[in-house]
Every structure is written in C-alpha cells, then in structure tokens.
Design a protein around this motif. Sequence first.
Motif, short mmCIF file in Angstrom:
data_model
loop_
_atom_site.label_atom_id
_atom_site.label_comp_id
_atom_site.label_asym_id
_atom_site.label_seq_id
_atom_site.Cartn_x
_atom_site.Cartn_y
_atom_site.Cartn_z
N VAL A 1 -35.84 20.38 1.87
CA VAL A 1 -35.05 21.18 2.82
C VAL A 1 -34.28 20.19 3.69
N PRO A 2 -33.16 20.59 4.30
CA PRO A 2 -32.57 21.93 4.29
C PRO A 2 -31.62 22.12 3.10
N ALA A 3 -31.36 23.42 2.83
CA ALA A 3 -30.24 23.80 1.97
C ALA A 3 -29.61 25.01 2.62
N LEU A 4 -28.29 25.08 2.54
CA LEU A 4 -27.59 26.22 3.12
C LEU A 4 -26.87 26.95 2.00
N ALA A 5 -27.22 28.23 1.81
CA ALA A 5 -26.55 29.04 0.79
C ALA A 5 -25.45 29.84 1.48
N LEU A 6 -24.23 29.62 1.06
CA LEU A 6 -23.10 30.36 1.64
C LEU A 6 -23.03 31.74 1.00
N ASP A 7 -22.26 32.63 1.63
CA ASP A 7 -22.22 34.01 1.15
C ASP A 7 -21.62 34.12 -0.26
N ASP A 8 -20.79 33.13 -0.66
CA ASP A 8 -20.22 33.17 -2.03
C ASP A 8 -21.13 32.49 -3.06
N GLY A 9 -22.32 32.08 -2.63
CA GLY A 9 -23.27 31.49 -3.56
C GLY A 9 -23.26 29.96 -3.57
N THR A 10 -22.26 29.36 -2.92
CA THR A 10 -22.23 27.88 -2.86
C THR A 10 -23.46 27.39 -2.10
N ILE A 11 -24.05 26.32 -2.64
CA ILE A 11 -25.20 25.71 -1.95
C ILE A 11 -24.74 24.39 -1.35
N LEU A 12 -24.95 24.24 -0.06
CA LEU A 12 -24.66 22.96 0.60
C LEU A 12 -25.97 22.22 0.82
N LEU A 13 -25.96 20.93 0.47
CA LEU A 13 -27.15 20.10 0.65
C LEU A 13 -26.84 18.96 1.62
N GLU A 14 -27.90 18.37 2.12
CA GLU A 14 -27.89 17.23 3.03
C GLU A 14 -27.62 17.70 4.47
N GLY A 15 -28.63 17.47 5.29
CA GLY A 15 -28.58 17.93 6.68
C GLY A 15 -27.34 17.48 7.44
N ALA B 1 -30.12 9.63 10.12
CA ALA B 1 -30.63 9.99 8.78
C ALA B 1 -31.33 8.82 8.11
N THR B 2 -30.68 7.66 8.14
CA THR B 2 -31.18 6.56 7.32
C THR B 2 -32.12 5.62 8.05
N GLU B 3 -31.91 5.46 9.36
CA GLU B 3 -32.72 4.48 10.10
C GLU B 3 -33.91 5.12 10.81
N LEU B 4 -33.84 6.43 11.06
CA LEU B 4 -34.95 7.11 11.76
C LEU B 4 -35.63 8.13 10.84
N GLY C 1 -22.05 10.34 24.83
CA GLY C 1 -21.70 10.21 26.24
C GLY C 1 -22.05 11.46 27.02
N GLU C 2 -21.03 12.05 27.66
CA GLU C 2 -21.26 13.23 28.50
C GLU C 2 -21.44 14.48 27.65
N ARG C 3 -21.07 14.37 26.37
CA ARG C 3 -20.93 15.57 25.55
C ARG C 3 -22.12 15.74 24.59
N TYR C 4 -22.81 16.86 24.72
CA TYR C 4 -23.89 17.22 23.78
C TYR C 4 -23.26 17.51 22.41
N SER C 5 -23.90 17.05 21.36
CA SER C 5 -23.34 17.25 20.01
C SER C 5 -24.45 17.51 19.00
N ILE C 6 -24.04 17.75 17.77
CA ILE C 6 -24.99 17.96 16.68
C ILE C 6 -25.87 16.73 16.45
N ALA C 7 -25.39 15.55 16.83
CA ALA C 7 -26.22 14.35 16.67
C ALA C 7 -27.44 14.42 17.59
N ASP C 8 -27.27 14.97 18.79
CA ASP C 8 -28.40 15.08 19.72
C ASP C 8 -29.44 16.07 19.20
N ALA C 9 -28.96 17.17 18.61
CA ALA C 9 -29.90 18.15 18.05
C ALA C 9 -30.70 17.53 16.90
N TYR C 10 -30.03 16.68 16.11
CA TYR C 10 -30.71 16.01 14.99
C TYR C 10 -31.72 14.99 15.52
#
Length: 208
Positions: A54-68, A104-107, A152-161
């Motif tokens: 995991v994770p995998a994300l299945a889109l509504d058209d059936g496409t599967i996206l891999l890699e967080g 992803a790679t170092e932590l 910096g000042e801006r919260y991003s997807i990197a912080d959530a990861y």
Amino acid sequence: MKLYYATGMCSLSPHIVAIEAGIALELERVDIRKIPRVTETGADYAQVNPNLYVPALALDDGTILLEGTAIVQYLADLAPASGLAPPPGSLARVQLQSWLGFIATELHKVFSPWLFHPEYGTQAQDVARSRLAARLDYVERQLAAGGPYLLGERYSIADAYLYTILSWSAHTKVDLSAFPHVRRLIERVGERPAVQQALREEEEEGRY
Ligand SMILES: N[C@@H](CCC(=O)N[C@@H](CS)C(=O)NCC(=O)O)C(=O)O
C-alpha cells in the motif's frame, strides 16, 4: 476514488492529503501481514498492485496509481486552491519533490522494512537507527534555518508524509529527543483536523 490502505502505515499520508484537499475517498483495507494478500472485501490485492504494498489509488475510470509520492501530488493537484503543493513547473514544486524523494528513500525505506521485522536482527536495526539519526539531523538543521514546515511557512504534502513516517518512531525505538524542530513540526501536523480525522477513520475501520 478508492484508496487501498493499511491502518497507520504509509497510506495514511495520501489519506490525510485527500481530507485536506476535500476529496471524498472510499477506503479499502489491505491485510499486509498475509500472503496471498487480500483486501477487506476479499479481493486479490495482487490484481491492484503486483508489488503487494500500500498505498494504491484506484481512479473512477479504473486507472490504478501507485507510489505514495505520486499519489499525494495527484491528489494535491486536484485541489490547487488547497495550497498543499506548489504549482507544477515551479521551483518550489521541485523543492517539494526533493523532500518527497528524501522522505521516501532516506526515511520511509529505512524504517520499513528494517525496523518492522525483528527477524532482521539487532545489527541491521542498529545501522538503520543510526542512519535515521543522521538523516533526521539534516531535517532538523533545515527546519531550524527555515521552518516551521519543510517548505518554510507553508504546510504541504511533504509535512503530512513526514508526520506519517515519524509516527512510527516510538514503537520502533527511534529517538527524536535531539530534534526539537522535527518534534514541533510533528506536533503541529498532528493537531490538524484533517490528520485527526484520517487517524480516526483508520482506527474505526479496524486494525489488523
Ligand atoms: N515504494 C512504495 C513503498 C510502500 C510501502 O513500503 N508500503 C508498506 C507499508 S508502509 C507495505 O505495504 N508493506 C508491505 C509489503 O511491502 O509487502 C511507496 O512509497 O508507495
């Protein structure tokens, strides 16, 4: 859209991002402890992700996206007004991708699998912990110079990861005491309503 996830694992990161971005997700839990790998509905997860993780994300058209790291960028770009990722093509976006690659790679890939499997032995786990300490020292210095978030000042997807990966510290005995800026970032992210909601939803669905 459906997110294949395992409770509290790295799939928590796209789960948080989807909530932050206001994107409705269907959740399907995967039992990552067993082979063959089946989902909570009894589906064969190998058909979704031949790599079985995991994770995998299945889109509504059936496409599967891999890699967080790709999935969180896809979700953030569906809601540009959320500000979770700088615009594609900008220098700030490349800096974000630099952090995503680092996490992803170092932590992430040092915690998992090395600290999740006692059978790998003390020596391998000591090496993993000392490598993580060196990498976290780098994060600490970056945050001290230009935090409070990775961009910096801006919260991003990197912080959530980063939050997701470092939520494993206590039970894998990775000591964060020397990294106050890292700990403060983790606390701030943990207080966000979207993060609380994602944790609640995963706990409510149940833990394997
Ligand atoms: N390269 C993948 C790695 C994902 C990964 O390590 N997932 C772990 C949970 S955090 C997993 O499912 N492990 C079970 C397995 O590898 O079979 C990504 O970043 O999306």
